[in-house]
Design a protein around this motif. Structure first.
Motif, short mmCIF file in Angstrom:
data_model
loop_
_atom_site.label_atom_id
_atom_site.label_comp_id
_atom_site.label_asym_id
_atom_site.label_seq_id
_atom_site.Cartn_x
_atom_site.Cartn_y
_atom_site.Cartn_z
N THR A 1 -3.25 2.81 -10.83
CA THR A 1 -3.02 2.50 -9.41
C THR A 1 -3.31 3.66 -8.48
O THR A 1 -3.40 3.46 -7.28
CB THR A 1 -1.56 2.04 -9.18
OG1 THR A 1 -0.71 2.80 -10.02
CG2 THR A 1 -1.40 0.56 -9.45
N SER A 2 -3.46 4.86 -9.03
CA SER A 2 -3.69 6.00 -8.13
C SER A 2 -5.05 5.82 -7.45
O SER A 2 -6.02 5.44 -8.07
CB SER A 2 -3.64 7.31 -8.88
OG SER A 2 -4.90 7.64 -9.36
N LEU B 1 -5.81 3.53 -5.29
CA LEU B 1 -6.01 2.20 -4.73
C LEU B 1 -5.47 2.17 -3.31
O LEU B 1 -4.48 2.84 -3.00
CB LEU B 1 -5.30 1.13 -5.56
CG LEU B 1 -5.72 0.99 -7.03
CD1 LEU B 1 -5.04 -0.21 -7.65
CD2 LEU B 1 -7.23 0.84 -7.15
N SER C 1 -7.46 -4.01 -3.14
CA SER C 1 -7.91 -3.42 -4.41
C SER C 1 -7.48 -4.23 -5.62
O SER C 1 -7.40 -3.69 -6.72
CB SER C 1 -7.35 -2.00 -4.53
OG SER C 1 -7.63 -1.26 -3.39
N ASN C 2 -7.18 -5.53 -5.44
CA ASN C 2 -6.71 -6.33 -6.57
C ASN C 2 -7.67 -6.27 -7.75
O ASN C 2 -7.25 -6.10 -8.90
CB ASN C 2 -6.55 -7.80 -6.15
CG ASN C 2 -5.48 -7.98 -5.09
OD1 ASN C 2 -5.06 -7.00 -4.47
ND2 ASN C 2 -5.05 -9.20 -4.87
N MET D 1 -2.85 -3.73 -2.27
CA MET D 1 -2.94 -4.91 -3.14
C MET D 1 -2.17 -6.04 -2.51
O MET D 1 -1.08 -5.84 -1.97
CB MET D 1 -2.35 -4.58 -4.51
CG MET D 1 -3.28 -3.76 -5.39
SD MET D 1 -2.51 -3.41 -6.97
CE MET D 1 -2.47 -5.03 -7.69
N PHE E 1 -7.68 -2.94 -9.51
CA PHE E 1 -6.46 -2.78 -10.32
C PHE E 1 -6.66 -3.40 -11.71
O PHE E 1 -6.33 -2.80 -12.73
CB PHE E 1 -5.28 -3.43 -9.59
CG PHE E 1 -4.05 -3.59 -10.44
CD1 PHE E 1 -3.31 -2.48 -10.83
CD2 PHE E 1 -3.63 -4.84 -10.87
CE1 PHE E 1 -2.19 -2.62 -11.63
CE2 PHE E 1 -2.50 -4.99 -11.66
CZ PHE E 1 -1.78 -3.88 -12.05
N THR F 1 -6.99 -1.28 -15.16
CA THR F 1 -6.03 -1.50 -16.24
C THR F 1 -6.76 -1.83 -17.54
O THR F 1 -6.44 -1.29 -18.60
CB THR F 1 -5.05 -2.62 -15.86
OG1 THR F 1 -4.53 -2.34 -14.57
CG2 THR F 1 -3.94 -2.73 -16.85
N LEU G 1 2.26 1.66 -4.33
CA LEU G 1 1.35 1.75 -5.47
C LEU G 1 1.50 3.16 -6.03
O LEU G 1 1.16 4.13 -5.36
CB LEU G 1 -0.10 1.53 -5.02
CG LEU G 1 -0.38 0.29 -4.17
CD1 LEU G 1 -1.83 0.26 -3.72
CD2 LEU G 1 -0.06 -0.96 -4.95
N SER H 1 0.86 -1.19 0.00
CA SER H 1 0.00 0.00 0.00
C SER H 1 0.89 1.24 0.00
O SER H 1 2.11 1.12 -0.13
CB SER H 1 -0.91 -0.02 1.23
OG SER H 1 -0.11 -0.05 2.39
N LEU I 1 4.37 0.16 -11.65
CA LEU I 1 3.05 0.49 -11.10
C LEU I 1 2.98 0.08 -9.64
O LEU I 1 2.44 0.79 -8.81
CB LEU I 1 1.95 -0.23 -11.89
CG LEU I 1 1.83 0.10 -13.37
CD1 LEU I 1 0.84 -0.83 -14.04
CD2 LEU I 1 1.40 1.54 -13.55
N VAL I 2 3.55 -1.11 -9.37
CA VAL I 2 3.57 -1.61 -8.00
C VAL I 2 4.99 -2.08 -7.70
O VAL I 2 5.56 -2.82 -8.49
CB VAL I 2 2.60 -2.80 -7.82
CG1 VAL I 2 2.60 -3.27 -6.38
CG2 VAL I 2 1.19 -2.44 -8.25
#
Lengths: 244, 635
Positions: free
Chosen positions: B346-347, B349, B486-487, B352, B490, B494, B339, B335, B373-374
């Motif tokens: 990803t903003s 979220l 938030s998987n 994950m 995400f 995307t 992210l 977190s 992104l992560v």
């Protein structure tokens, strides 16, 4: 413009030379506080906004502003001092504007003295001060609208009580033309565009939208038009009176 | 000039002013729409550019029916406040839609036609505390071809996504044809028959969400080409794909196609066929996936030999001993700054979860550009995949763990122009049956990408499994999903982004407008802390006394003892009854004490606001009157 300033100062000083101004401010502040805390359940509501405070402003102004405006011209006419004023080297519009601005400034002072509620809400939580600032501006503009109507009506009659009553009625009409209670029945008979026009003339609708924290150019122009129209009408009425 | 004439002139001047005023107001209302200054702290009334773009693109009119039980919520100010916010946002939408949105506000009162209408749209009356009947608080919307979309209930807890939810609803109605997602997966994402359990399998939550927003076309290994209608390719856990399929993917990407690809060094949720004769075979089976043929050619590095351990984001799992919990370094919840807030997908979220993720890098000569992104936390390190295979107790992963200080990119966006991974052209096709006519026409080979490619790569497949991000509950036969991470968002973000409707992605997460009285809450918490022990003690004593009393009284009803209640027993009962009353009184006093400070503060504030300034003004008035009254005497 210099003349406007002179009249403004003279008028404003005259407010504070009698206890009436103090009585007015005290009543306004106490009522505003009581409405906020008792009818608006400000404290129990637990929400750091001044919605409960501003919600009652239109109704407070409905009775208090005509009380200020009723004497503006009616008294001058009754006592005959209006003739003296007319002999001075000032234009009719200077006099109208000076008196109106003095009354508006006076209402502004009363409004500014509600500052403890702004401090209170900041003490209790983390309010959106931008919204509160906008709501104060909206409230001041609405008071200006009420006052412009009141000064014009005060010029129509010599009797202050009649001026008061007529002002309340006219302001009431300008207020309720935007509330759902009135709009809903008329939307049943009139087309939507006319309903929107009626709503668009309402002091309420324009105050509501500023109270949310959004200052729309249309709302500002509405108040500018409303105030100018009534002040020009005021000058025309006074001019007509001169002929009598 | 005679008086009558002046009066007539005056009256007509007044009439002209009235007409001018009305005309001016009407004119400004149409001319100056939208010129305004939003003074709210979080720009609550300024819709984001994404929403504006969505609203600006509406082709056909859309009708919005906003249902709110206005009358039934007269005593529920908090619900009314949120309903006002929803309504204002809707009005805002209408104002900038150039007449394409029509809004109707409906108050469905019990047994009214409006209530039937709400039910017809499938909006439920939701029970809320303080309201006698359930309240309606939802939105139904229809487009010109009578497609319907609803938001069944505006949940105040989801307030920050209000604008997004509304914009998405409108976007869906304006674009009734769903974008097409081509799914190439070796994981059991969708519902189907499970040979292991001999039962039908539920779809994964993420798959359900994808199907709501997109048209999913399943692709099988061995395909020659990817259909042109497919907007975005979703590849999940590609395992030993045929050359033919790899070529099809390559050519899809070369043609400007967009893809989201999930690969994994070690997938816990991959279904491995078990061999009853060799139980260790399943344990040692290869659970990795990769697109090495394509990645190598494109200059993307992904290792299936190593997975990420992260002490900074490790989640807790029940210890093997059965007592307490232990950190699982391979099961990580990322977190905050892990992210990236710079990318739309990803903003906003919150977090994950991943299970044994791999990392991406770029080869030195890669023509691509990579944006993470992560990323893992700085307290992460790499570990050979072998360790995950043989480890039974997650606590063992901590043995010898040393953070590397490096942050490993787990999900990345890659863009740039690429050469085809198949420089020689299409691989030799497998022998095909005689019916050549039935085979689809394969487009001409593309040696280079047609403009920059846009790929999102994720180094974990398990993040898609329900267990990692969602709790599924059944209520009256309905599947209710409670999101723990938030998987899903995400993946949806995307796909949304890659299918081109990136306008929507910009509309995410607004700060909440709820502003409680922090000071009052603090007082309440302090008081609760102060009195918690006393209250608990009294409560316990009360319960004990009551049960003792019940015991004594039940012994009294016993036929044998009924008449032989001794004086001592009677006294005992009376004593307990008196004690019970005492405790209850004491408890009431404590509860009153709890609110005392709050009430006191309220009283002080009321007095200050209602009386203080008026009092000062009166004092000032009296003082100044006295002062002016004295002045002439002194003079």
């Amino acid at each position: 413009m210099r003349n406007v300033g002179i009249i403004l100062r003279r008028e404003l000083a005259s407010y504070f030379s009698t206890p009436v101004a103090y009585v007015f401010i005290v009543i306004f502040l106490m009522l505003a506080g009581m409405f906020t805390f008792y009818f608006g359940n400000f404290y129990e509501g637990g929400s750091a906004t001044l919605e409960a405070f501003f919600f009652y402003h239109p109704w407070l102004y409905l009775f208090l502003v005509p009380a200020i405006s009723m004497r503006l011209w009616a008294e001058e006419r009754k006592s005959g001092s209006i003739e003296l004023l007319m002999t001075l080297p000032v234009t009719l519009m200077d006099a109208v504007l000076g008196k109106f601005l003095a009354a508006w400034l006076f209402t502004g002072i009363a409004l500014a003295l509600t500052f403890p509620i702004w401090i209170t809400v900041n003490y209790l939580g983390d309010p959106d001060n931008g919204v509160i600032f906008a709501a104060y501006i909206g409230s001041l503009l609405m008071a200006g609208g009420f006052l412009a109507i009141g000064t014009c009506i005060s010029a129509i009659t010599r009797n202050q009580v009649i001026a008061f009553i007529i002002t309340v009625v006219v302001c009431f009409l300008f207020l309720v033309s935007g509330i759902p209670l009135v709009l809903e029945p008329i939307s049943a008979v009139l087309p939507q565009s006319l309903v929107d026009t009626v709503a668009g003339l309402s002091l309420w609708t324009h105050f509501e939208s500023i109270r949310k924290g959004v200052i729309d150019l249309r709302d500002l122009l509405y108040y500018a038009f409303l105030i100018s129209a009534w002040l020009v009408a005021n000058a025309i009425v006074l001019d007509g009176n001169k002929a009598e | 000039m005679d008086t009558n004439r002046t009066k007539a002139l005056g009256l007509s001047a007044l009439a002209i002013i009235a007409v001018l005023f009305i005309a001016a107001v009407m004119l400004t209302n149409t001319l100056f729409r939208g010129v305004r200054l939003d003074l709210t702290e979080n720009q609550l009334y300024t819709l984001s550019d994404g929403t504006r773009a969505v609203l600006g693109d509406i082709d056909e009119p859309i009708n919005l029916y906003y249902f709110f039980s206005d009358r039934a919520t007269e005593d529920l100010p908090q619900w009314r406040a949120y309903s006002r916010r929803v309504r204002e946002t809707l009005e805002e939408f209408v104002a900038i839609s150039r007449g394409k949105l029509n809004l109707q506000v409906i108050d469905p009162q019990p047994f009214s036609e409006e209530e039937d209408e709400a039910s017809r749209f499938g909006l439920p009356g939701v029970p809320v505390r303080g309201a006698e009947d359930g309240i309606f608080f939802g939105l139904a919307a229809t487009n010109s071809v009578d497609d319907e979309e609803i938001i069944p209930f505006f949940d105040p807890a989801k307030e920050e996504f209000l604008e997004y939810d509304l914009a998405r609803l409108i976007y869906t109605l304006d674009n009734p044809e769903k974008p097409v997602v081509g799914l190439l997966s070796s994981m059991p994402l969708q519902s189907g028959f499970d040979p292991l359990t001999n039962r039908m399998r539920e779809p994964w939550a993420v798959s359900t969400q994808i199907q709501q927003l997109f048209e999913v076309r399943n692709l099988e290994d061995g395909l020659d080409a990817i259909e042109e209608e497919i907007d975005v390719l979703l590849v999940v856990h590609p395992k030993s794909l045929s050359e033919q399929t790899l070529y099809a993917i390559d050519q899809f990407v070369m043609a400007g196609g967009r893809a989201m690809i999930f690969v994994d060094p070690f997938s816990q949720f991959e279904q491995i066929d078990t061999d009853p004769n060799d139980p260790t075979a399943a344990m040692m089976a290869d659970r990795s996936s990769n697109l090495a043929t394509l990645f190598d050619a494109w200059g993307i590095e992904f290792s299936v030999e190593q997975g990420i351990l992260d002490a900074g984001a490790a989640l807790q799992v029940p210890a093997r001993s059965g007592r307490g919990a232990v950190s699982h370094l391979g099961l990580i919840g990322l977190s905050g700054d892990s992210l990236t807030q710079q990318d739309v997908v990803t903003s906003g979220l919150t977090s994950m979860n991943f299970l044994v993720a791999g990392y991406f890098g770029l080869a030195q000569d890669s023509p691509l550009e990579l944006q993470p992104l992560v990323v893992s936390t700085p307290e992460s390190a790499l570990a050979p995949v072998q360790r995950f295979k043989v480890t039974i107790d997650p606590a063992e992963l901590q043995d010898g763990f040393e953070p590397s200080g490096e942050r490993w990119p787990i999900a990345v966006r890659v863009s740039g122009e690429l050469p085809s991974a198949f420089a020689e052209g299409a691989p030799a096709a497998a022998p095909v049956a005689d019916d050549l006519e039935a085979a689809p026409a394969v487009p001409a080979h593309r040696a280079n990408s047609n403009g920059p490619v846009n790929l999102v790569l994720v180094g974990d497949v398990d993040l898609l499994a329900d267990q990692l991000w969602v709790r599924v509950q059944r209520l009256f036969g309905e599947r209710l999903l409670e999101e723990l991470a938030s998987n899903g968002a995400f993946v949806i973000n995307t796909l949304d982004n890659l299918t081109g409707s990136s306008d929507l992605i910009g509309v995410r997460g607004r700060a909440s407008f709820v502003r409680p009285f922090q000071r009052v809450e603090d007082l309440r918490r302090e008081a609760a802390l102060r009195f918690r022990d006393t209250e608990q003690q009294l409560q316990k004593e009360l319960e004990e006394t009551e049960s003792r009393l019940t015991e004594l009284q039940s012994s009294r009803t016993d036929a044998d003892n009924l008449l032989i209640l001794s004086d001592e027993q009677r006294e005992e009962i009376e004593r307990f009854q008196a004690r019970k009353l005492e405790i209850r009184q004491e408890l009431r006093r404590v509860r009153r004490e709890l609110d005392k400070d709050i009430e006191q503060l309220g009283t002080v504030l009321k007095i200050t606001n209602i009386a203080l300034v008026p009092l000062l003004i009166i004092l000032f008035a009296v003082g100044s009157a006295w002062f002016t009254g004295r002045r002439p005497k002194e003079a």
